[in-house]
Design an enzyme around this catalytic site. Structure first.
Site, PDB file in Angstrom:
ATOM      1  CE  LYS A 111      -4.222  -1.715   0.570  1.00  0.00           C
ATOM      2  NZ  LYS A 111      -5.050  -2.036  -0.508  1.00  0.00           N
ATOM      3  CE  LYS A 194      -7.486 -12.569  -8.047  1.00  0.00           C
ATOM      4  NZ  LYS A 194      -7.176 -11.218  -7.630  1.00  0.00           N
ATOM      5  CE  LYS A 197     -13.866  -3.750  -7.200  1.00  0.00           C
ATOM      6  NZ  LYS A 197     -14.671  -4.165  -6.187  1.00  0.00           N
TER       7      LYS A 197
END
Ligand code: TRP
Length: 328
Positions: A111, A194, A197
């Site tokens: 992150k 895969k 989103k």
């Protein structure tokens, strides 16, 4: 009966990958275990969603879970923020969560790399909040993908540290529920392995038939086989994999054969695939539409879920407070 718990951050619509992957497993598990499926709206605050989107996304996940077949009579479905006890346990656990171990967590480092402008304390202590979710119900098993495994490891560490610190065998260390053998991985429409989103290659459960046709007709293929029994390119392999889950065995066999004898026309295969995907998605989409309008029912599901979940939560918190040295 063992307790299984799983959370999902409300970040938007669910796709076919979620459906054939985790959700199918949840539906199987709800009859075998004491299941808690919750919507992790506290966690989603780490990315600062707009209040309206937050509401909307929580409702969307709830609706799509129910439309997919998660049964609120058997499993407990609730919204994380309806259990304020979670926040209290998070506070307690944070007192014994160390900066070094939180900073070293691979998901945190990821992150920081991707969003250096938003390294907030909630992000750093994301694993502590997740530990609170799990420990509040004394869950035995937590189904987690590889990306979430470091968090489960920290949960185990926090549980055993708490026990050691207070000299009591209170929390149990949850195990990862591995559905690796049974976890279906739906590939993307772009040749990637895969569907996701963020990958932008997904078919959503609430996509209308025309949208599904468009997405599938646009899916990547190759120039076609030039020799018998030629190995498939990743793009074409993905279409076959998807077909395996949505089409009849006869249909799949037909296209396998036409690939192997080089007579295949990808356009025909895609048309068939689109109709078979629509057959899977349409009933779910219809239920999504019905449920979306049934606010009274949705509110009841959320209220009942919260009520059931809070029984555990209150009990755990009152015991934890006592162990720590607070009076109840
Ligand atoms: N962090 C999880 C995710 O992003 C969601 C989550 C929150 C969760 N709390 C949890 C999953 C507890 C399992 C158990 O996917």
């Amino acid at each position: 009966m063992e307790t299984v718990l799983s959370g999902i951050r409300p970040t938007g619509n669910l796709h076919l990958g979620n459906y054939f992957g985790a959700i199918k497993n949840f539906i199987r598990m709800q009859d075998e275990y004491n299941c808690y499926f919750f919507i992790a709206d506290y966690h989603s605050l780490t990315t600062h969603p707009h209040p309206e989107n937050l509401q909307q996304n929580v409702k969307q996940v709830l609706v799509e879970y129910l439309a997919s077949g998660i049964n609120p009579e058997t499993a407990t479905i609730y919204v994380q923020s309806d259990l304020p006890e979670t926040a209290e346990l998070y506070l307690f656990l944070n007192m014994n969560a160390y900066l070094g171990e939180l900073e070293r967590c691979t998901t945190f480092k990821d992150k920081v790399r991707k969003h250096p402008e938003n390294v907030n304390a909630g992000l750093l202590t994301y694993p502590t909040l997740m530990a609170a979710d799990i420990l509040i119900h004394k869950a035995d098993k937590v189904p987690v993908g590889n990306d979430q495994k470091p968090h489960l490891e920290l949960t185990r560490l926090f549980a055993s540290r708490f026990n050691r610190m207070y000299g009591i065998d209170y929390f149990k260390e949850p195990e990862a529920y591995n559905f690796d053998e049974t976890l279906v991985k739906i590939p993307g429409l772009d040749g990637s392995t895969k569907m996701g989103k963020s990958e932008g290659n997904a078919i959503y459960l609430n996509d209308e038939p025309e949208m599904i046709r468009k997405k599938i007709m646009r899916a990547k293929t190759d120039a076609g086989p030039t020799a018998e029994n030629q190995p498939k390119s990743p793009e074409v392999m993905n279409l076959f994999t998807l077909m395996k889950y949505v089409s009849s065995p006869d249909t799949l066999a037909f296209f396998e054969q036409s690939y192997n004898n080089c007579s295949i026309r990808y356009g025909d295969m895609k048309k068939q695939l689109a109709e078979d995907v629509i057959n899977v998605c349409e009933p779910v989409r219809m239920r999504i539409n019905d449920l979306s309008n049934n606010t009274t029912y949705l509110e009841k599901v959320m209220r009942d879920g919260a009520e059931k979940a809070r029984i555990n939560a209150r009990k755990t918190l009152s015991q934890v407070r006592e162990i720590i040295g607070f009076k109840n």
